[in-house]
Scaffold this active site. Structure first.
Site, PDB file in Angstrom:
ATOM      1  CB  SER A  92       4.239  -0.221   9.698  1.00  0.00           C
ATOM      2  OG  SER A  92       5.397  -0.400   8.649  1.00  0.00           O
TER       3      SER A  92
ATOM      4  CB  SER B 192       5.991  -4.244  -2.320  1.00  0.00           C
ATOM      5  OG  SER B 192       4.793  -4.616  -1.655  1.00  0.00           O
TER       6      SER B 192
ATOM      7  N   GLY C 108       0.863  -1.278   0.024  1.00  0.00           N
ATOM      8  CA  GLY C 108      -0.020  -0.033  -0.078  1.00  0.00           C
ATOM      9  C   GLY C 108       0.903   1.310  -0.168  1.00  0.00           C
TER      10      GLY C 108
ATOM     11  N   GLY D  37       2.047   5.739   4.212  1.00  0.00           N
ATOM     12  CA  GLY D  37       1.005   6.335   5.270  1.00  0.00           C
ATOM     13  C   GLY D  37      -0.293   5.625   5.148  1.00  0.00           C
TER      14      GLY D  37
END
EC number: 2.7.1.25
Length: 219
Positions: A47, A114, A40, A43
């Site tokens: 994580s 990614s 994604g 922000g």
């Protein structure tokens, strides 16, 4: 379109088959190895959600590990920049590391932007059928910019950062992710429980009732 890197192979080396298999390690842990590949925009909450899932798995007694994009760049991938070529190599390295963790029988999470679909496909191709679980953290760029937890969008808009995904570098939206969550409309707890419920439903971890105690906020 990405540029693929060429990896050097050392001569005169032979693959050493370990005495203990991945299946044996997984059976000892009473779970199936899986790679949760979070992708994604910066922000979007990758994580934060990945950490919430990892914490929830821990409370359930599962054996898991989180490979965070920023953390990996402090060590293993500290020599890489953010060009298309460097991003490809970044994903190649983390894919190989994740594969080793799966060999240990773990449920592994990788939280990386990614951005290129081709690289995510290569990561999937390294694993056994069904082990790669693409988790699309789907958050509008407007929301990501509003959050901007690291101040990166502001710098990118000011021209201080080049090759920034979503601004002047491409992001290939996942076409058919196994898990699709939206952090702009779902709480972190809801996202984490959705992902863990998927793991239970697919038999990666034992099905059991749980109460979420995770109280993280999107980042």
């Amino acid at each position: 379109m990405t540029t693929q890197t060429t990896t050097m192979k050392t001569e005169n080396t032979v693959w050493h088959k370990p005495q203990i298999s991945k299946l044996q390690r997984a059976e000892l842990k009473k779970q199936k190895p899986a790679l949760l590949w979070y992708t994604g925009l910066s922000g979007s909450g990758k994580s934060t959600v990945a950490n919430a899932v990892d914490a929830l798995l821990f409370t359930l007694g599962c054996h898991s590990y989180l490979l965070d994009g920023d953390n990996v760049r402090h060590g293993l991938n500290g020599d890489l920049g953010f060009s298309d070529e460097a991003r490809v190599e970044n994903i190649r390295r983390i894919s190989e590391v994740a594969k080793l963790f799966l060999d240990a029988g773990l449920v592994v999470s990788t939280a990386f932007i990614s951005p290129f679909a081709s690289d995510r496909a290569l990561a999937k191709a390294k694993l056994e059928e069904g082990e790669f679980i693409e988790v699309f953290i789907d958050t509008p760029i407007s929301v990501c910019e509003q959050r901007d937890p690291k101040g990166l969008y502001k710098k990118a808009r000011a021209g201080e950062i080049k090759d920034f995904t979503g601004i002047d570098s491409t992001y290939d939206v996942p076409v058919a992710p196994q898990i699709h969550v939206k952090t702009d409309t779902q709480s972190i707890e809801q996202c984490a429980e959705q992902i863990v419920n998927y793991l239970m439903a697919q038999g990666f971890i034992p099905a059991q009732a749980f109460t979420s105690t995770v109280t993280s906020t999107p980042a």
